[in-house]
Design a protein around this motif. Structure first.
Motif, PDB file in Angstrom:
ATOM      1  N   HIS A 157       0.823  -1.213   0.000  1.00  0.00           N
ATOM      2  CA  HIS A 157       0.000   0.000   0.000  1.00  0.00           C
ATOM      3  C   HIS A 157       0.860   1.267   0.000  1.00  0.00           C
ATOM      4  CE1 HIS A 157      -3.223   2.798   0.911  1.00  0.00           C
ATOM      5  NE2 HIS A 157      -2.532   3.245   1.947  1.00  0.00           N
ATOM      6  N   ASN A 158       1.852   1.342   0.912  1.00  0.00           N
ATOM      7  CA  ASN A 158       2.625   2.589   0.935  1.00  0.00           C
ATOM      8  C   ASN A 158       3.579   2.709  -0.252  1.00  0.00           C
ATOM      9  OD1 ASN A 158       4.715   0.924   1.840  1.00  0.00           O
ATOM     10  ND2 ASN A 158       4.444   1.511   3.987  1.00  0.00           N
ATOM     11  N   GLU A 202       2.693   1.770  -3.296  1.00  0.00           N
ATOM     12  CA  GLU A 202       1.809   2.298  -4.329  1.00  0.00           C
ATOM     13  C   GLU A 202       1.559   3.795  -4.127  1.00  0.00           C
ATOM     14  OE1 GLU A 202      -1.647  -0.153  -4.152  1.00  0.00           O
ATOM     15  OE2 GLU A 202      -0.880  -1.570  -5.640  1.00  0.00           O
ATOM     16  N   SER A 203       1.444   4.219  -2.879  1.00  0.00           N
ATOM     17  CA  SER A 203       1.221   5.637  -2.595  1.00  0.00           C
ATOM     18  C   SER A 203       2.396   6.487  -3.069  1.00  0.00           C
ATOM     19  CB  SER A 203       0.996   5.847  -1.092  1.00  0.00           C
ATOM     20  OG  SER A 203      -0.167   5.190  -0.659  1.00  0.00           O
ATOM     21  N   LYS A 242       2.453   6.775  -6.791  1.00  0.00           N
ATOM     22  CA  LYS A 242       1.484   7.761  -7.284  1.00  0.00           C
ATOM     23  C   LYS A 242       2.045   9.174  -7.165  1.00  0.00           C
ATOM     24  CE  LYS A 242      -2.664   5.047  -6.274  1.00  0.00           C
ATOM     25  NZ  LYS A 242      -3.867   4.913  -5.402  1.00  0.00           N
ATOM     26  N   TYR A 243       2.698   9.455  -6.025  1.00  0.00           N
ATOM     27  CA  TYR A 243       3.322  10.770  -5.861  1.00  0.00           C
ATOM     28  C   TYR A 243       4.410  10.982  -6.922  1.00  0.00           C
ATOM     29  CZ  TYR A 243       1.040  11.658  -1.365  1.00  0.00           C
ATOM     30  OH  TYR A 243       0.117  11.905  -0.387  1.00  0.00           O
TER      31      TYR A 243
END
Length: 405
Positions: free
Chosen positions: A6-7, A9-10, A13-14
């Motif tokens: 999850h992190n 992927e975050s 995205k950034y």
């Protein structure tokens, strides 16, 4: 840091929102997400076969279609990032067609994927490397300098596994061999050995039998696209700027697309090999040049459209600024800064003679401070203004950058 899917992927995205470069996230070589998400089904199979993808913690490489890709392995995990593709030139229709072929994009999805790819900014080689180094620091807390990065890449490129990878590549999975055996001619192009290229093209060893079927024309074209990309990469290593190689490839690709005769395709492939060898041969270099300096000269020529500094050259060499300057002065008679300017001015002569770009556009492309700086530098080195040179070039039989069919 303990990364979770999850992190990761975050952060991806950034990264995409900042750089606008697509990011693929893999776990144990299995694709688990992509940014943008529309690319999830379409990922670059050719790149995944490259040993760099499963090797160094950070690496970049150029594919057959003249795109740069980067990869970052997350420490102490099975996660890997694939970042790209990047180009220093706008995408051509031929490049898009090859990407669609490589990524197995169906016709109904091609407009969508094309829109995504055309939003990717144009980056030079150094620009892309700087962004990779930034991401390496974010994900692995490794503060790697360009110098460290280039040394790592040089070690990788000398590895036989990478050479084996290139030897085994086939443009079409249905073809068991190449029209021209690339390993026998790449070295001649890279060293600008025109005579050996001509001898090789005239020899029976240059060609191999292919399992021709109903689609023999298409197979020939596919092999032509692949061969020309290999020739361009050899010329790039021989010192021809990436931008110039890409433009030449686009022109040859355009001609191959129009051909429907096997002999004409064969002829065009051979002529392309000779043309690239001639380009490399035309680069004036002293005999018995120090190999590290030769590598640095190639680096400058390949990044002629970047804002290169003496510090960049010193980092690439792995020497101090003072030692780099001393090496250049002893071997060539002028400083690295002077050589950078000379290289940019030589490139400007090509743009003046073979393009309709304005002086301000040329000055900007070659990263001069402004048009006046470009004009003063040109006049100082050649005792003629850029416009006078352009008029003189138009009045003489200067050959085209790309020989027409």
């Amino acid at each position: 840091m303990n990364w979770s899917e999850h992190n990761l992927e975050s952060i991806c995205k950034y990264s995409y929102n900042i750089f606008r470069i697509p990011v693929y996230l893999y776990e144990s070589e299995k694709l688990i997400s992509s940014i943008p998400t529309e690319l999830m089904t379409y990922h670059p199979h050719e790149v995944l076969q490259n040993p760099n993808f499963v090797g160094n913690s950070i690496s970049y490489y150029q594919t057959k279609d003249n795109f740069f890709w980067g990869s970052i392995s997350i420490k102490d995990t099975e996660y890997k990032l694939l970042i790209g593709p990047i180009s220093s030139l706008p995408l051509s229709d031929n490049q898009l067609s090859y990407l669609f072929y490589q990524m197995k994009v169906p016709a109904v999805k091609r407009k969508l994927i094309e829109r995504i790819y055309k939003t990717i900014p144009l980056y030079t080689q150094l620009d892309f490397i700087d962004r990779l180094l930034f991401l390496q620091y974010i994900f692995n807390q490794d503060d790697i300098t360009r110098n460290d990065f280039f040394r790592l890449q040089n070690d990788t490129l000398s590895d036989t596994s990478n050479q084996t990878y290139m030897k085994k590549q086939s443009f079409n999975e249905d073809s068991s061999s190449m029209l021209i055996e690339p390993d026998s001619i790449i070295m001649y192009i890279e060293t600008g050995n025109i005579h050996s290229v001509m001898e090789y093209l005239c020899s029976p060893e240059a060609y191999t039998e292919l399992p021709w079927g109903e689609n023999s024309i298409m197979q020939h074209k596919q092999i032509g696209y692949y061969s020309i990309a290999l020739f361009a990469e050899a010329a790039r290593r021989g010192g021809i700027p990436l931008k110039e190689c890409s433009e030449i490839v686009a022109n040859y690709y355009s001609d191959i697309t129009k051909l429907e005769d096997i002999e004409q395709i064969d002829f065009l492939i051979g002529r392309c090999a000779l043309f690239f060898a001639e380009k490399v041969h035309s680069i004036p270099l002293p005999q018995n040049l120090d190999q590290s300096l030769l590598s640095s000269i190639h680096f400058i020529r390949q990044n002629v459209y970047s804002s290169l500094t003496v510090d960049d050259v010193a980092q690439q060499l792995g020497y101090s600024r003072s030692h780099t300057s001393k090496l250049f002065h002893e071997e060539l008679g002028f400083t690295p800064g002077e050589f950078i300017i000379r290289t940019k001015l030589e490139e400007s002569k090509i743009l003046l003679a073979h393009s309709d770009k304005s002086l301000s556009e040329i000055a900007s492309l070659l990263t001069f401070a402004n048009q006046s700086h470009f004009q003063r530098s040109f006049k100082k080195h050649y005792n003629i203004t850029p416009l006078q040179y352009r008029k003189k070039s138009l009045g003489t039989s200067i050959p085209n950058q790309y020989p027409q069919t």
